[in-house]
Write an enzyme that holds these catalytic residues in place. Structure first.
Site, PDB file in Angstrom:
ATOM      1  CG  HIS A   1     -14.422   0.178  -3.171  1.00  0.00           C
ATOM      2  ND1 HIS A   1     -14.248  -0.420  -4.321  1.00  0.00           N
ATOM      3  CD2 HIS A   1     -15.563  -0.315  -2.909  1.00  0.00           C
ATOM      4  CE1 HIS A   1     -15.208  -0.991  -4.756  1.00  0.00           C
ATOM      5  NE2 HIS A   1     -16.289  -0.962  -3.860  1.00  0.00           N
TER       6      HIS A   1
ATOM      7  CB  CYS B   1      -3.744   2.012  16.573  1.00  0.00           C
ATOM      8  SG  CYS B   1      -5.192   3.015  17.262  1.00  0.00           S
TER       9      CYS B   1
ATOM     10  N   GLY C   1     -15.408   3.617 -17.031  1.00  0.00           N
ATOM     11  CA  GLY C   1     -14.363   2.935 -16.397  1.00  0.00           C
ATOM     12  C   GLY C   1     -14.452   1.786 -15.183  1.00  0.00           C
ATOM     13  CB  THR C   2     -16.480   0.360 -13.264  1.00  0.00           C
ATOM     14  OG1 THR C   2     -16.504  -0.842 -12.219  1.00  0.00           O
ATOM     15  CG2 THR C   2     -17.838   0.531 -13.595  1.00  0.00           C
TER      16      THR C   2
ATOM     17  CE1 TYR D   1      -4.500  -1.064  -0.179  1.00  0.00           C
ATOM     18  CE2 TYR D   1      -3.348  -2.855   0.530  1.00  0.00           C
ATOM     19  CZ  TYR D   1      -4.643  -2.472   0.038  1.00  0.00           C
ATOM     20  OH  TYR D   1      -5.233  -3.207  -0.385  1.00  0.00           O
TER      21      TYR D   1
ATOM     22  CG  ASN E   1     -11.316   5.050  -9.183  1.00  0.00           C
ATOM     23  OD1 ASN E   1     -11.522   3.685  -9.371  1.00  0.00           O
ATOM     24  ND2 ASN E   1     -11.241   5.635 -10.161  1.00  0.00           N
TER      25      ASN E   1
HETATM   26  P1  OAD Z   1     -11.304  -3.026 -13.052  1.00  0.00           P
HETATM   27  O1  OAD Z   1      -9.742  -3.282 -13.111  1.00  0.00           O
HETATM   28  O2  OAD Z   1     -11.961  -4.414 -12.751  1.00  0.00           O
HETATM   29  O3  OAD Z   1     -11.870  -2.617 -14.301  1.00  0.00           O
HETATM   30  C1  OAD Z   1     -11.263  -1.731 -15.079  1.00  0.00           C
HETATM   31  C2  OAD Z   1     -12.152  -0.950 -16.165  1.00  0.00           C
HETATM   32  O4  OAD Z   1     -11.467   0.211 -16.792  1.00  0.00           O
HETATM   33  C3  OAD Z   1     -12.271  -2.154 -17.203  1.00  0.00           C
HETATM   34  O5  OAD Z   1     -13.528  -2.223 -17.793  1.00  0.00           O
HETATM   35  C4  OAD Z   1     -11.332  -1.543 -18.585  1.00  0.00           C
HETATM   36  O6  OAD Z   1     -11.971  -1.809 -19.640  1.00  0.00           O
HETATM   37  C5  OAD Z   1     -11.748   0.232 -18.200  1.00  0.00           C
HETATM   38  N1  OAD Z   1     -10.712   1.116 -18.772  1.00  0.00           N
HETATM   39  C6  OAD Z   1      -9.250   0.726 -18.820  1.00  0.00           C
HETATM   40  N2  OAD Z   1      -8.691   1.893 -19.362  1.00  0.00           N
HETATM   41  C7  OAD Z   1      -9.825   2.919 -19.363  1.00  0.00           C
HETATM   42  C8  OAD Z   1      -9.592   4.233 -19.560  1.00  0.00           C
HETATM   43  N3  OAD Z   1      -8.546   5.040 -20.084  1.00  0.00           N
HETATM   44  N4  OAD Z   1     -10.976   4.950 -19.831  1.00  0.00           N
HETATM   45  C9  OAD Z   1     -11.790   4.285 -19.182  1.00  0.00           C
HETATM   46  N5  OAD Z   1     -12.183   2.987 -18.991  1.00  0.00           N
HETATM   47  C10 OAD Z   1     -10.856   2.329 -18.922  1.00  0.00           C
HETATM   48  O7  OAD Z   1     -11.539  -1.734 -12.122  1.00  0.00           O
HETATM   49  P2  OAD Z   1     -12.956  -1.562 -11.246  1.00  0.00           P
HETATM   50  O8  OAD Z   1     -14.180  -1.944 -12.056  1.00  0.00           O
HETATM   51  O9  OAD Z   1     -12.861  -0.095 -10.680  1.00  0.00           O
HETATM   52  O10 OAD Z   1     -11.887  -2.890  -5.103  1.00  0.00           O
HETATM   53  O11 OAD Z   1     -12.874  -2.715 -10.155  1.00  0.00           O
HETATM   54  C11 OAD Z   1     -13.696  -2.658  -8.871  1.00  0.00           C
HETATM   55  C12 OAD Z   1     -13.059  -2.970  -7.646  1.00  0.00           C
HETATM   56  O12 OAD Z   1     -12.215  -4.090  -7.811  1.00  0.00           O
HETATM   57  C13 OAD Z   1     -11.924  -1.814  -7.370  1.00  0.00           C
HETATM   58  O13 OAD Z   1     -12.626  -0.808  -6.495  1.00  0.00           O
HETATM   59  C14 OAD Z   1     -11.081  -2.672  -6.430  1.00  0.00           C
HETATM   60  C15 OAD Z   1     -10.955  -4.120  -7.182  1.00  0.00           C
HETATM   61  O14 OAD Z   1     -10.747  -4.881  -6.245  1.00  0.00           O
HETATM   62  C16 OAD Z   1     -11.493  -2.502  -3.763  1.00  0.00           C
HETATM   63  O15 OAD Z   1     -10.310  -1.985  -3.797  1.00  0.00           O
HETATM   64  C17 OAD Z   1     -12.226  -2.652  -2.712  1.00  0.00           C
HETATM   65 ZN    ZN Z   2      -6.712   1.502  17.903  1.00  0.00          ZN
END
Ligand code: OAD
Ligand code: ZN
Length: 252
Positions: free
Chosen positions: A121, A151, A191-192, A69, A104
């Site tokens: 998140h 802590c 972008g998800t 991290y 994000n």
């Molecule tokens: P993903 O990595 O699953 O998906 C990323 C998406 O972004 C894909 O659909 C890509 O096609 C798209 N993408 C890539 N480049 C792009 C660009 N330049 N513009 C627009 N879209 C683009 O990411 P998330 O859907 O955010 O959880 O993942 C969801 C969660 O899974 C995250 O928040 C994280 C992860 O585990 C936690 O941290 C709790």
């Molecule tokens: Zn504590």
């Protein structure tokens, strides 16, 4: 980019006064922050999420997880909002409300100037007590050993203030996100991959509330089936054009 998709999306957004936006990792890809599931470049193609993004993984090896991290925090701290983040921030003035629900943890929407942002998140720049004693830090110190700091409230480890696999989202924030989405006149999903719930359920929730859904992504996603308009392209390329008319023309 599909021109038809862009025109349809612009038409759909034309009369909208209350816009909700759901963003995922693709939103920040053009800022140099890696996504999770893109082949080759996605974090989960190189790292094990169970080891690095779960409470069990952390308890198993706190320094390992903390260092991972710390690396991501550095990466995010050195990244800049891209043209897509800036277009969303600029567009806020041309809507009665523009609420961004983001998966994000990088804070780039706020750094671009967006103020109505729900971070469902968490945020990677903050830390909190592993044993939930209530202690939170904006910027944790880095110990030379790489171990997480303790802590000051109860002596447990500090952990990143993000949601890990197997953990619940903050119910207050999740409810606020659901209300923002259901109460909007359109939902723009950017972008998800639509694979991680409960965030991935928000577009369907919107649709059930009669809110049209626009999906912007360079690839097909799980959310496409509930979309009223699909725009194939990247956030940085498409958002300035998609939101331009909203920003340039005052509502009549
Ligand atoms: P993903 O990595 O699953 O998906 C990323 C998406 O972004 C894909 O659909 C890509 O096609 C798209 N993408 C890539 N480049 C792009 C660009 N330049 N513009 C627009 N879209 C683009 O990411 P998330 O859907 O955010 O959880 O993942 C969801 C969660 O899974 C995250 O928040 C994280 C992860 O585990 C936690 O941290 C709790
Ligand atoms: Zn504590």
């Amino acid at each position: 980019m599909s021109a038809g998709g862009l025109a349809a999306a612009r038409a759909l957004l034309a009369g909208v006064r209350r816009l909700a936006v759901l963003t995922g990792a693709g939103m920040s890809a053009e800022s140099g922050v890696p996504t999770f599931r893109d082949a080759q470049t996605g974090l989960w193609s190189r790292f094990d999420p169970v080891q690095l993004a779960s409470p069990e993984g952390f308890r198993d090896d706190p320094p390992l997880v903390w260092r991972w991290y710390a690396w991501r925090r550095e990466l995010v701290a050195g990244a800049q909002p891209n043209a897509g983040h800036r277009a969303l921030a600029r567009a806020a003035g041309s809507f009665d409300s523009l609420c961004i629900v983001t998966q994000n943890v990088d804070g780039l929407h706020q750094r671009a100037g967006s103020s109505d942002v729900i971070e469902i998140h968490g945020n990677i720049l903050r830390s909190r007590c592993l044993d939930e004693c209530g202690v939170r830090f904006e910027r944790p110190q880095q110990l030379p050993s790489g171990e997480p700091p303790r802590c000051p409230g109860c002596g447990s480890w500090l952990r990143p203030d993000v949601v890990w696999f197997g953990e619940m989202l903050d119910p207050v924030q999740l409810r606020a996100a659901g209300e923002a989405v259901s109460g909007a006149q359109a939902l723009l999903v950017i972008g998800t991959s639509g694979l991680v719930y409960p965030a991935a359920g928000l577009p369907l929730q919107a649709r059930r509330a009669g809110v049209p859904v626009v999906v912007l992504n360079p690839q097909p996603t799980e959310i496409d089936s509930v979309a009223d308009a699909l725009v194939a392209g990247t956030a940085g390329e498409v958002l300035p054009a998609l939101l331009a008319r909203q920003a340039d023309q005052p509502a009549t």
